[in-house]
Design a protein around this motif. Structure first.
Motif, PDB file in Angstrom:
ATOM      1  N   ALA A 146      -2.856  -4.322  -0.516  1.00 37.82           N
ATOM      2  CA  ALA A 146      -3.218  -2.820  -0.521  1.00 37.82           C
ATOM      3  C   ALA A 146      -2.973  -2.178  -1.806  1.00 37.82           C
ATOM      4  N   ASP A 169      -9.409   3.733  -1.397  1.00 42.73           N
ATOM      5  CA  ASP A 169      -9.018   4.263  -2.655  1.00 42.73           C
ATOM      6  C   ASP A 169      -9.723   5.481  -2.821  1.00 42.73           C
ATOM      7  N   GLN A 214     -12.018   0.906   2.852  1.00 42.34           N
ATOM      8  CA  GLN A 214     -12.384  -0.619   2.289  1.00 42.34           C
ATOM      9  C   GLN A 214     -11.949  -1.601   3.352  1.00 42.34           C
ATOM     10  N   ARG A 221      -3.899   1.153  -3.253  1.00 39.54           N
ATOM     11  CA  ARG A 221      -4.708   1.898  -2.462  1.00 39.54           C
ATOM     12  C   ARG A 221      -3.792   2.604  -1.570  1.00 39.54           C
ATOM     13  N   GLY A 258       0.792  -1.132  -0.017  1.00 39.81           N
ATOM     14  CA  GLY A 258      -0.042   0.054  -0.102  1.00 39.81           C
ATOM     15  C   GLY A 258       0.573   1.231  -0.029  1.00 39.81           C
ATOM     16  N   GLU A 281     -12.466   6.015  -5.467  1.00 42.91           N
ATOM     17  CA  GLU A 281     -13.571   5.348  -5.349  1.00 42.91           C
ATOM     18  C   GLU A 281     -14.731   6.354  -4.652  1.00 42.91           C
TER      19      GLU A 281
END
Length: 505
Positions: free
Chosen positions: A58, A421, A452, A61, A19, A424
């Motif tokens: 991840a 994200d 998320q 993200r 991530g 999103e």
């Protein structure tokens, strides 16, 4: 398995891999290693993924510290009104929304309840919390017992006290009380929280509207003018400067109020500005909408021009924290007295939507006000959108409220983590949220920044399979002294500026 992992195996409980780890100080592509409820390492993403009982990928993200909501009212009783939530409901909703620590208030319900009793009652209720909890005290009336009560609150780790400059006859503290409490908070290395609205102006303005028959919910914004907020901020800042007391202003709704704090800080006053998501995206046009009762809160929503200017302050760093001011009434309560704002409950549900509303407002302001200086989203001071968001959402609330182990993704810190994200978008359905009410002031809005995955105290409580109720595992977090905390060494940075974010954020 236990929270400590399998003994002697060298296998961690959890790794969040690949991530973009973002702290208020910078960003880095990394694996976050979690064991025994804490972050034990942040490993460069070029290295192999460490062994763990569970790995969350991840990739693409962002990983940020769990949110800290410094301003929540849980199971709050004000007059004949009681919010419809409890700690089990509100803390679960907080986790749904990426907030892993909430700060509630122990506000005396009536003249017979002392500040210490109010705090003790809230601590007892907090045993049902699903996330960590800290607490503010509150003082309404001064008497000779208050200093000893404040000392005991500080001993318990309750290092801030809220006072209202309005609401006469219920929660309002007079100026003598405010000044005396500020002196005590200096002595006890604490922080004074202030609801700043000039009571005499509001009472007079409200009475004028009542006399003219314009006292229904559609006129709420007219009865509490911007000048009333700014006059109160100016007065309280003078008292803070006189006493040397650190002061924190809740729910600032005007750029003028924020600017007064900034000017005081330039003179050396230790002052902080908080705003709330609703003041960043809603304007006073809501009071002529189909459902004006959805927006009954104090201060009220401001003009579109004021909202735009406030959002600019939010983007440029003039505002220090964003809190929900969560107050969980339902529509039946709101609609009982829409004919007279003096007799209806004020406050909005918001602990679950704080993250996406704040992120969306900040992202829009970042582009609109010209602060984006380079293609990677960095501002002229080198801080990007994601870093600014982390500071508002988690790092600054932890720092100002002196919450040890909170507000950073770094070794030794609590494993409170959110994966999301930034690109999103989801549309808010007020009836599908989890706050114990039947509406949201943000219903129908498309927002970015929804969590998320949420990890609280090392436990995965939200993932692709939904919410996993951890039970009443939330801890009471004793706070450090205000200046004691600021003097402590900063956490070793777990991230460094340089890695690109998804969508160039």
């Amino acid at each position: 398995m236990s929270a400590a992992g399998a003994p002697g195996t060298g296998v961690a409980d959890l790794v969040i891999a690949h991530g973009l780890v973002v702290n208020a100080t910078g960003r880095r592509l990394a694996h976050v290693v979690v064991d025994a409820g804490r972050v034990t390492a942040v490993v460069d993403a070029a290295e192999p993924v460490p062994a763990a009982e569970r790995v969350i990928d991840a990739s693409g993200r962002v990983v940020v510290p769990g949110g800290i909501d410094g301003h929540c009212h849980v199971a709050q009783v004000t007059g004949r009104w009681r919010t419809l939530d409890d700690y089990a409901v509100t803390s679960a909703a907080a986790l749904w929304g990426g907030t892993t620590t909430i700060l509630d208030f122990g506000i005396p319900r009536d003249a017979g309840e002392t500040p210490l009793e109010a705090a003790a009652n809230k601590l007892a209720l907090a045993a049902e919390a699903r996330c960590d909890v800290a607490l503010h005290g509150a003082v309404i009336d001064w008497d000779e017992t208050v200093p000893a009560q404040l000392e005991e609150l500080a001993r318990l780790g309750i290092r801030s006290v809220k006072m209202y400059m309005t609401n006469r006859g219920s929660t309002m503290a007079d100026n003598d009380t405010v000044l005396k409490v500020m002196r005590e908070m200096v002595r006890l290395d604490g922080l004074t929280y202030i609801h700043a609205e000039h009571d005499a102006m509001i009472v007079d303005c409200t009475q004028e509207h009542a006399d003219a028959g314009r006292i229904g919910i559609g006129h709420l914004h007219e009865t509490r003018p911007e000048l009333a907020e700014e006059a109160s901020v100016r007065e309280v800042l003078a008292m803070a400067e006189y006493t040397g007391a650190p002061v924190y202003f809740v729910h600032q709704s005007t750029p003028g109020a924020v600017d007064l704090v900034a000017e005081a800080r330039a003179r050396g006053v230790e002052a902080h500005s908080e705003t709330c998501p609703h003041y960043l995206v809603l304007d006073d046009g809501v009071y002529s909408s189909q459902f004006p009762e959805w927006y009954a809160c104090c201060p009220p929503m401001r003009s579109a021009e004021t909202v735009a200017a406030l959002r600019g302050r939010f983007a440029d760093g003039s505002i220090h924290t964003v809190s929900s001011d969560h107050s969980c009434y339902d529509l039946s309560q709101k609609r009982e007295r829409t004919d007279d704002i003096r007799h209806m409950p004020h406050g909005l549900p918001g602990v679950e939507t704080r993250m996406p509303v704040a992120f969306t407002a900040l992202a829009e302001g970042w582009d609109a006000d010209g602060t984006r200086a380079t293609g990677d989203g960095a501002a002229p001071d080198g801080i990007g959108l994601l870093e600014r968001f982390v500071d508002l959402f988690a790092a600054a609330p932890a720092r100002i409220n002196a919450l040890p182990g909170k507000g950073a993704v770094a070794p030794g810190f609590d494993a409170d983590l959110v994966v999301f994200d930034p690109s999103e978008a989801r549309t808010v359905d007020g009836t599908a949220l989890h706050m114990g009410t039947d509406f949201s002031p943000f219903h129908g809005r498309s927002l970015r920044g929804w969590p998320q995955h949420v990890v609280a105290g090392g436990r995965v409580v939200l993932d692709q399979d939904g919410f996993h109720d951890p039970g009443p595992v939330g801890r009471f977090v004793p706070r450090l002294g205000y200046r004691e905390s600021l003097a402590a060494p900063a956490p070793a940075p777990a991230a460094s500026v340089g890695a690109a974010a998804p969508e160039g954020q």
